[in-house]
Design a protein around this motif. Structure first.
Motif, PDB file in Angstrom:
ATOM      1  N   GLU A   1      -3.349  -4.303  -2.107  1.00 41.23           N
ATOM      2  CA  GLU A   1      -1.894  -4.365  -2.083  1.00 41.23           C
ATOM      3  C   GLU A   1      -1.365  -4.481  -0.656  1.00 41.23           C
ATOM      4  N   LEU A   2      -1.994  -3.783   0.275  1.00 39.62           N
ATOM      5  CA  LEU A   2      -1.583  -3.831   1.672  1.00 39.62           C
ATOM      6  C   LEU A   2      -1.831  -5.211   2.299  1.00 39.62           C
ATOM      7  N   LYS A   3      -2.740  -5.964   1.712  1.00 41.15           N
ATOM      8  CA  LYS A   3      -3.038  -7.311   2.197  1.00 41.15           C
ATOM      9  C   LYS A   3      -2.213  -8.377   1.488  1.00 41.15           C
ATOM     10  N   SER A   4      -1.457  -7.971   0.486  1.00 44.96           N
ATOM     11  CA  SER A   4      -0.706  -8.917  -0.332  1.00 44.96           C
ATOM     12  C   SER A   4       0.755  -9.017   0.120  1.00 44.96           C
ATOM     13  N   ASP A   5       1.500  -9.899  -0.541  1.00 42.43           N
ATOM     14  CA  ASP A   5       2.926 -10.031  -0.232  1.00 42.43           C
ATOM     15  C   ASP A   5       3.722  -8.818  -0.670  1.00 42.43           C
ATOM     16  N   LYS A   6       3.111  -7.940  -1.490  1.00 37.48           N
ATOM     17  CA  LYS A   6       3.795  -6.723  -1.934  1.00 37.48           C
ATOM     18  C   LYS A   6       4.110  -5.802  -0.764  1.00 37.48           C
ATOM     19  N   ARG A   7       3.282  -5.845   0.264  1.00 33.80           N
ATOM     20  CA  ARG A   7       3.539  -4.980   1.421  1.00 33.80           C
ATOM     21  C   ARG A   7       4.904  -5.292   2.030  1.00 33.80           C
ATOM     22  N   GLN A   8       5.189  -6.561   2.262  1.00 32.75           N
ATOM     23  CA  GLN A   8       6.474  -6.929   2.863  1.00 32.75           C
ATOM     24  C   GLN A   8       7.626  -6.658   1.916  1.00 32.75           C
ATOM     25  N   LEU A   9       7.414  -6.912   0.623  1.00 30.35           N
ATOM     26  CA  LEU A   9       8.470  -6.651  -0.353  1.00 30.35           C
ATOM     27  C   LEU A   9       8.831  -5.173  -0.385  1.00 30.35           C
ATOM     28  N   TRP A  10       7.802  -4.316  -0.383  1.00 28.97           N
ATOM     29  CA  TRP A  10       8.060  -2.876  -0.381  1.00 28.97           C
ATOM     30  C   TRP A  10       8.660  -2.426   0.943  1.00 28.97           C
ATOM     31  N   GLN A  11       8.199  -3.002   2.029  1.00 30.15           N
ATOM     32  CA  GLN A  11       8.750  -2.640   3.340  1.00 30.15           C
ATOM     33  C   GLN A  11      10.247  -2.952   3.391  1.00 30.15           C
ATOM     34  N   ASP A  12      10.639  -4.118   2.905  1.00 27.53           N
ATOM     35  CA  ASP A  12      12.050  -4.485   2.882  1.00 27.53           C
ATOM     36  C   ASP A  12      12.850  -3.526   1.992  1.00 27.53           C
ATOM     37  N   GLU A  13      12.259  -3.171   0.863  1.00 33.08           N
ATOM     38  CA  GLU A  13      12.919  -2.261  -0.080  1.00 33.08           C
ATOM     39  C   GLU A  13      13.159  -0.899   0.561  1.00 33.08           C
ATOM     40  N   ILE A  14      12.171  -0.410   1.284  1.00 35.59           N
ATOM     41  CA  ILE A  14      12.271   0.910   1.915  1.00 35.59           C
ATOM     42  C   ILE A  14      13.255   0.893   3.081  1.00 35.59           C
ATOM     43  N   ILE A  15      13.104  -0.083   3.962  1.00 34.93           N
ATOM     44  CA  ILE A  15      13.946  -0.147   5.166  1.00 34.93           C
ATOM     45  C   ILE A  15      15.430  -0.153   4.810  1.00 34.93           C
TER      46      ILE A  15
ATOM     47  N   ILE B   1       2.783   1.780   5.581  1.00 31.48           N
ATOM     48  CA  ILE B   1       3.952   0.947   5.857  1.00 31.48           C
ATOM     49  C   ILE B   1       4.896   1.648   6.830  1.00 31.48           C
ATOM     50  N   LEU B   2       5.180   2.910   6.563  1.00 29.86           N
ATOM     51  CA  LEU B   2       6.130   3.651   7.393  1.00 29.86           C
ATOM     52  C   LEU B   2       5.575   3.923   8.783  1.00 29.86           C
ATOM     53  N   SER B   3       4.286   4.191   8.867  1.00 32.03           N
ATOM     54  CA  SER B   3       3.654   4.401  10.171  1.00 32.03           C
ATOM     55  C   SER B   3       3.679   3.118  10.992  1.00 32.03           C
ATOM     56  N   SER B   4       3.490   1.982  10.333  1.00 38.30           N
ATOM     57  CA  SER B   4       3.503   0.692  11.037  1.00 38.30           C
ATOM     58  C   SER B   4       4.870   0.384  11.623  1.00 38.30           C
ATOM     59  N   LEU B   5       5.912   1.040  11.093  1.00 36.42           N
ATOM     60  CA  LEU B   5       7.274   0.851  11.588  1.00 36.42           C
ATOM     61  C   LEU B   5       7.604   1.815  12.729  1.00 36.42           C
ATOM     62  N   GLY B   6       6.644   2.646  13.110  1.00 33.39           N
ATOM     63  CA  GLY B   6       6.826   3.540  14.235  1.00 33.39           C
ATOM     64  C   GLY B   6       7.312   4.931  13.891  1.00 33.39           C
ATOM     65  N   HIS B   7       7.299   5.289  12.619  1.00 34.58           N
ATOM     66  CA  HIS B   7       7.774   6.602  12.211  1.00 34.58           C
ATOM     67  C   HIS B   7       6.631   7.630  12.185  1.00 34.58           C
ATOM     68  N   ASP B   8       7.006   8.898  12.273  1.00 35.98           N
ATOM     69  CA  ASP B   8       6.061  10.014  12.212  1.00 35.98           C
ATOM     70  C   ASP B   8       5.914  10.405  10.743  1.00 35.98           C
ATOM     71  N   VAL B   9       4.753  10.149  10.183  1.00 38.42           N
ATOM     72  CA  VAL B   9       4.559  10.302   8.737  1.00 38.42           C
ATOM     73  C   VAL B   9       3.532  11.381   8.412  1.00 38.42           C
ATOM     74  N   ILE B  10       3.896  12.217   7.435  1.00 37.45           N
ATOM     75  CA  ILE B  10       2.940  13.142   6.829  1.00 37.45           C
ATOM     76  C   ILE B  10       2.840  12.770   5.352  1.00 37.45           C
ATOM     77  N   GLY B  11       1.624  12.525   4.889  1.00 40.11           N
ATOM     78  CA  GLY B  11       1.399  12.203   3.480  1.00 40.11           C
ATOM     79  C   GLY B  11       0.704  13.346   2.785  1.00 40.11           C
ATOM     80  N   ILE B  12       1.220  13.754   1.626  1.00 35.85           N
ATOM     81  CA  ILE B  12       0.593  14.844   0.878  1.00 35.85           C
ATOM     82  C   ILE B  12       0.270  14.386  -0.539  1.00 35.85           C
ATOM     83  N   ASP B  13      -0.791  14.981  -1.075  1.00 34.46           N
ATOM     84  CA  ASP B  13      -1.185  14.706  -2.453  1.00 34.46           C
ATOM     85  C   ASP B  13      -1.930  15.923  -2.993  1.00 34.46           C
TER      86      ASP B  13
END
Length: 242
Positions: free
Chosen positions: A25-39, A63-75
């Motif tokens: 998914e990160l290699k597909s066009d979905k990455r940019q679509l989701w990035q636009d949706e989030i931004i 995606i968020l880290s690539s935009l320069g943000h400080d990200v913590i991911g939890i699961d």
């Protein structure tokens, strides 16, 4: 086995498949679509501190880290966090991933500018507790951005019939499909009318400027590829103004 343990066990068994799918998914066009949706929904600030709740293998986190943000991911699932660490290493991103329950956050009050999530809230045993926690850790004017669908209203087994044979869901073991549908039947969130319930409840606990958008799938999933899901996704965006 209690419900939380069953949920954790279910997603642990799916972590390998999710790793492959998110890399793709990160290699597909979905990455940019989701990035636009989030931004389009982020606060107007250059460097944000963001909590990615139920991050899985870290798609939104990357995606968020690539935009320069400080990200913590939890699961909740340790194996998902391991996969997220692997993906971050492969792609050379420095992201803080932690095993943590979305309903019991180990963070201080008003610590984050944004709390974001995708396809998580439909799986939570106590959605009200989770939303209260997410409200607590958001700063004033912080944004909650939740992408989800009313998956509890549909049977995964029946839904798979409308998907292509090569779709990732049709690669699942039948026992996992049954477990997913069985878990759905035990979750209170499956009985809610979403996203109207989400919007109403978020306003009750103090969020303002709460808006829902039920057209997400039309923007992201125009093509019925391996990432497509026939259950329409919605977006809930709410601001903590208090």
């Amino acid at each position: 086995m209690n419900l939380v343990d069953r949920i954790e066990n279910y997603w642990s068994k799916r972590s390998d498949d999710f790793f492959d799918l998110r890399i793709e998914e990160l290699k597909s066009d979905k990455r940019q679509l989701w990035q636009d949706e989030i931004i389009a929904n982020l606060p107007d600030k250059e460097h944000l501190k963001i909590l990615d709740v139920g991050c899985g293998p870290g798609f939104f986190s990357v995606i968020l880290s690539s935009l320069g943000h400080d990200v913590i991911g939890i699961d909740l699932t340790e194996s998902m966090i391991q996969k997220a660490d692997e993906i971050a290493d492969i792609l050379d991103y420095d992201i803080d991933f932690r095993v943590m329950n979305a309903q019991e956050l180990d963070f201080d009050d008003e610590e984050f500018d944004v709390v974001i999530s995708r396809n998580l809230t439909w799986t939570l045993p106590d959605i009200e507790k989770a939303y209260k926690e997410w409200y607590r850790v958001l700063k004033k004017d912080g944004v909650l951005l939740n992408f989800d669908a009313d998956y509890g209203k549909v049977s995964l087994k029946e839904e798979m019939k409308s998907l292509g044979e090569e779709h990732s869901h049709n690669m699942m073991d039948s026992s996992l499909v049954k477990e997913c549908d069985d878990i759905k039947q035990e979750l209170e969130i499956s009985k809610k009318h979403r996203p109207l319930w989400d919007e109403k409840y978020l306003q009750e606990i103090g969020f303002e400027s709460c808006k829902t958008d039920c057209e997400v799938s039309g923007r992201i999933y125009k093509i019925k590829d391996d990432f497509y899901n026939p259950t329409p996704m919605f977006k809930v965006c709410a601001v903590k103004n208090i």
